[in-house]
Scaffold this motif. Structure first.
Motif, PDB file in Angstrom:
ATOM      1  N   GLN A  69       0.825  -1.202   0.000  1.00  0.00           N
ATOM      2  CA  GLN A  69       0.000   0.000   0.000  1.00  0.00           C
ATOM      3  C   GLN A  69       0.864   1.259   0.000  1.00  0.00           C
ATOM      4  O   GLN A  69       2.035   1.225   0.365  1.00  0.00           O
ATOM      5  N   ILE A  70       0.263   2.363  -0.425  1.00  0.00           N
ATOM      6  CA  ILE A  70       0.914   3.668  -0.352  1.00  0.00           C
ATOM      7  C   ILE A  70       0.592   4.289   1.008  1.00  0.00           C
ATOM      8  O   ILE A  70      -0.527   4.156   1.504  1.00  0.00           O
ATOM      9  N   ALA A  71       1.562   4.942   1.611  1.00  0.00           N
ATOM     10  CA  ALA A  71       1.308   5.671   2.856  1.00  0.00           C
ATOM     11  C   ALA A  71       0.530   6.931   2.510  1.00  0.00           C
ATOM     12  O   ALA A  71       1.091   7.909   2.037  1.00  0.00           O
ATOM     13  N   LEU A  72      -0.770   6.930   2.711  1.00  0.00           N
ATOM     14  CA  LEU A  72      -1.608   8.053   2.315  1.00  0.00           C
ATOM     15  C   LEU A  72      -1.172   9.349   2.989  1.00  0.00           C
ATOM     16  O   LEU A  72      -0.555   9.339   4.059  1.00  0.00           O
ATOM     17  N   LYS A  73      -1.508  10.451   2.369  1.00  0.00           N
ATOM     18  CA  LYS A  73      -1.092  11.763   2.874  1.00  0.00           C
ATOM     19  C   LYS A  73      -1.515  11.967   4.316  1.00  0.00           C
ATOM     20  O   LYS A  73      -0.799  12.583   5.120  1.00  0.00           O
ATOM     21  N   SER A  74      -2.683  11.432   4.668  1.00  0.00           N
ATOM     22  CA  SER A  74      -3.212  11.605   6.020  1.00  0.00           C
ATOM     23  C   SER A  74      -2.346  10.925   7.080  1.00  0.00           C
ATOM     24  O   SER A  74      -2.440  11.247   8.273  1.00  0.00           O
ATOM     25  N   LYS A  75      -1.500  10.000   6.662  1.00  0.00           N
ATOM     26  CA  LYS A  75      -0.643   9.288   7.605  1.00  0.00           C
ATOM     27  C   LYS A  75       0.627  10.057   7.941  1.00  0.00           C
ATOM     28  O   LYS A  75       1.430   9.630   8.780  1.00  0.00           O
ATOM     29  N   GLY A  76       0.829  11.190   7.251  1.00  0.00           N
ATOM     30  CA  GLY A  76       1.961  12.043   7.576  1.00  0.00           C
ATOM     31  C   GLY A  76       3.291  11.535   7.048  1.00  0.00           C
ATOM     32  O   GLY A  76       3.352  10.696   6.151  1.00  0.00           O
ATOM     33  N   ASP A  77       4.378  12.070   7.614  1.00  0.00           N
ATOM     34  CA  ASP A  77       5.727  11.699   7.181  1.00  0.00           C
ATOM     35  C   ASP A  77       6.032  10.250   7.515  1.00  0.00           C
ATOM     36  O   ASP A  77       5.662   9.754   8.585  1.00  0.00           O
ATOM     37  N   LYS A  78       6.735   9.598   6.603  1.00  0.00           N
ATOM     38  CA  LYS A  78       7.173   8.227   6.826  1.00  0.00           C
ATOM     39  C   LYS A  78       8.675   8.141   6.571  1.00  0.00           C
ATOM     40  O   LYS A  78       9.213   8.843   5.712  1.00  0.00           O
ATOM     41  N   THR A  79       9.322   7.274   7.303  1.00  0.00           N
ATOM     42  CA  THR A  79      10.768   7.123   7.169  1.00  0.00           C
ATOM     43  C   THR A  79      11.098   6.031   6.168  1.00  0.00           C
ATOM     44  O   THR A  79      10.603   4.909   6.270  1.00  0.00           O
ATOM     45  N   TYR A  80      11.932   6.373   5.200  1.00  0.00           N
ATOM     46  CA  TYR A  80      12.393   5.417   4.187  1.00  0.00           C
ATOM     47  C   TYR A  80      13.912   5.289   4.270  1.00  0.00           C
ATOM     48  O   TYR A  80      14.624   6.288   4.414  1.00  0.00           O
ATOM     49  N   ALA A  81      14.385   4.063   4.182  1.00  0.00           N
ATOM     50  CA  ALA A  81      15.827   3.832   4.123  1.00  0.00           C
ATOM     51  C   ALA A  81      16.304   4.073   2.700  1.00  0.00           C
ATOM     52  O   ALA A  81      15.592   3.792   1.733  1.00  0.00           O
ATOM     53  N   VAL A  82      17.494   4.605   2.554  1.00  0.00           N
ATOM     54  CA  VAL A  82      18.068   4.903   1.247  1.00  0.00           C
ATOM     55  C   VAL A  82      18.934   3.737   0.809  1.00  0.00           C
ATOM     56  O   VAL A  82      19.836   3.297   1.521  1.00  0.00           O
ATOM     57  N   ASP A  83      18.667   3.214  -0.373  1.00  0.00           N
ATOM     58  CA  ASP A  83      19.363   2.022  -0.858  1.00  0.00           C
ATOM     59  C   ASP A  83      19.687   2.195  -2.335  1.00  0.00           C
ATOM     60  O   ASP A  83      19.377   3.222  -2.940  1.00  0.00           O
ATOM     61  N   SER A  84      20.296   1.189  -2.936  1.00  0.00           N
ATOM     62  CA  SER A  84      20.655   1.243  -4.361  1.00  0.00           C
ATOM     63  C   SER A  84      20.269  -0.063  -5.029  1.00  0.00           C
ATOM     64  O   SER A  84      19.909  -1.051  -4.380  1.00  0.00           O
ATOM     65  N   PHE A  85      20.342  -0.083  -6.351  1.00  0.00           N
ATOM     66  CA  PHE A  85      20.019  -1.272  -7.136  1.00  0.00           C
ATOM     67  C   PHE A  85      21.308  -1.981  -7.558  1.00  0.00           C
ATOM     68  O   PHE A  85      22.350  -1.338  -7.712  1.00  0.00           O
ATOM     69  N   THR A  86      21.204  -3.284  -7.742  1.00  0.00           N
ATOM     70  CA  THR A  86      22.377  -4.057  -8.131  1.00  0.00           C
ATOM     71  C   THR A  86      22.038  -5.025  -9.258  1.00  0.00           C
ATOM     72  O   THR A  86      20.866  -5.286  -9.548  1.00  0.00           O
ATOM     73  N   GLY A  87      23.078  -5.577  -9.867  1.00  0.00           N
ATOM     74  CA  GLY A  87      22.930  -6.649 -10.848  1.00  0.00           C
ATOM     75  C   GLY A  87      22.123  -6.288 -12.071  1.00  0.00           C
ATOM     76  O   GLY A  87      22.085  -5.132 -12.518  1.00  0.00           O
ATOM     77  N   SER A  88      21.419  -7.291 -12.611  1.00  0.00           N
ATOM     78  CA  SER A  88      20.661  -7.101 -13.842  1.00  0.00           C
ATOM     79  C   SER A  88      19.511  -6.126 -13.648  1.00  0.00           C
ATOM     80  O   SER A  88      19.129  -5.405 -14.583  1.00  0.00           O
ATOM     81  N   GLN A  89      18.949  -6.082 -12.444  1.00  0.00           N
ATOM     82  CA  GLN A  89      17.868  -5.137 -12.179  1.00  0.00           C
ATOM     83  C   GLN A  89      18.359  -3.702 -12.329  1.00  0.00           C
ATOM     84  O   GLN A  89      17.683  -2.860 -12.927  1.00  0.00           O
ATOM     85  N   ALA A  90      19.547  -3.437 -11.796  1.00  0.00           N
ATOM     86  CA  ALA A  90      20.123  -2.092 -11.919  1.00  0.00           C
ATOM     87  C   ALA A  90      20.351  -1.746 -13.381  1.00  0.00           C
ATOM     88  O   ALA A  90      20.073  -0.624 -13.822  1.00  0.00           O
ATOM     89  N   THR A  91      20.853  -2.699 -14.158  1.00  0.00           N
ATOM     90  CA  THR A  91      21.126  -2.473 -15.577  1.00  0.00           C
ATOM     91  C   THR A  91      19.846  -2.182 -16.352  1.00  0.00           C
ATOM     92  O   THR A  91      19.781  -1.248 -17.162  1.00  0.00           O
ATOM     93  N   LEU A  92      18.807  -2.978 -16.098  1.00  0.00           N
ATOM     94  CA  LEU A  92      17.547  -2.811 -16.817  1.00  0.00           C
ATOM     95  C   LEU A  92      16.840  -1.510 -16.430  1.00  0.00           C
ATOM     96  O   LEU A  92      16.296  -0.811 -17.293  1.00  0.00           O
ATOM     97  N   LEU A  93      16.852  -1.177 -15.160  1.00  0.00           N
ATOM     98  CA  LEU A  93      16.217   0.076 -14.739  1.00  0.00           C
ATOM     99  C   LEU A  93      16.961   1.282 -15.301  1.00  0.00           C
ATOM    100  O   LEU A  93      16.340   2.264 -15.728  1.00  0.00           O
TER     101      LEU A  93
END
Length: 229
Positions: A69-93
């Motif tokens: 689900q999406i954190a709806l606007k009414s739920k306020g700020d949400k904390t997300y960890a910052v990460d990166s893509f690797t391998g074939s997924q990174a290449t395709l994206l």
């Protein structure tokens, strides 16, 4: 409409080593988001997503997890960890963004681009196709409006372009993860180095803009979009 933002050239930085986390708040999506049904969604309004970083303002992201689900606007700020893509997924994206992202503007283009991202992120069969009945993830078109054929065709073209892209990497792609809500992908424009000229910014489409994404130290690309009232 999303407010157009001037190109923040002075804020462009070399892609840093991302670390830590960021607080962001969901704002909405295009009011004309196309309603799509896939193997994991039903009549889902599919489009790019607008988020607010309290430090620097709004930015555009796309979903990586259609089952979350999406954190709806009414739920306020949400904390997300910052990460990166690797391998074939990174290449395709990277191939997907570098070949097609700058031309994504209309509601149908947004929906098709999101489908292409979901296919790359979730497909388990080893073959990228959103045609109904193919692989583990696809677009359901049976009994749906004929207008979805155009979305399917666009997504198919985006996926082909992603797989065949051999040019320079035009974006730094950041993965934002949350255990409860949809993981996100955010694109940052990379400098373009031209021989004998030096470094410059990629030239955006007429309705594509860049802004600084605070906390990450990157540029988030934001197109003019309409938000629900």
């Amino acid at each position: 409409m999303f407010k157009p933002l001037a190109l923040a050239a002075a804020l462009l930085v070399s892609a840093p080593v991302f670390a830590g986390s960021i607080q962001i708040k969901y704002q909405g999506k295009d009011a004309d988001a196309v309603s799509l049904s896939t193997t994991v969604t039903t009549n889902y309004g599919t489009a790019g997503l607008s988020f607010l970083d309290s430090v620097s303002g709004s930015f555009l992201a796309y979903s990586l997890e259609p089952t979350q689900q999406i954190a709806l606007k009414s739920k306020g700020d949400k904390t997300y960890a910052v990460d990166s893509f690797t391998g074939s997924q990174a290449t395709l994206l990277q191939g997907l963004y570098s070949s097609s992202f700058a031309s994504v503007n209309s509601a149908k283009q947004q929906a098709a681009f999101q489908l292409a991202i979901w296919e790359i992120a979730t497909e388990t069969s080893g073959t990228l196709s959103i045609t109904e009945g193919s692989g583990s993830f696809y677009l359901k078109t049976s009994g749906q409006p004929a207008s979805l054929n155009a979305v399917q065709a666009l997504a198919t073209n985006y996926l082909k372009a992603a797989q065949t892209y051999s040019g320079s990497e035009l974006y730094s792609l950041t993965k934002l993860t949350n255990p409860t809500y949809q993981d996100l992908i955010v694109a940052s424009a990379l400098p373009v180095v031209t021989p004998n000229i030096g470094t410059s910014l990629p030239v955006p489409e007429p309705e594509t803009y860049a802004l600084f994404l605070g906390g990450l130290g990157v540029i988030g690309l934001l197109a003019r979009r309409r938000l629900p009232r």
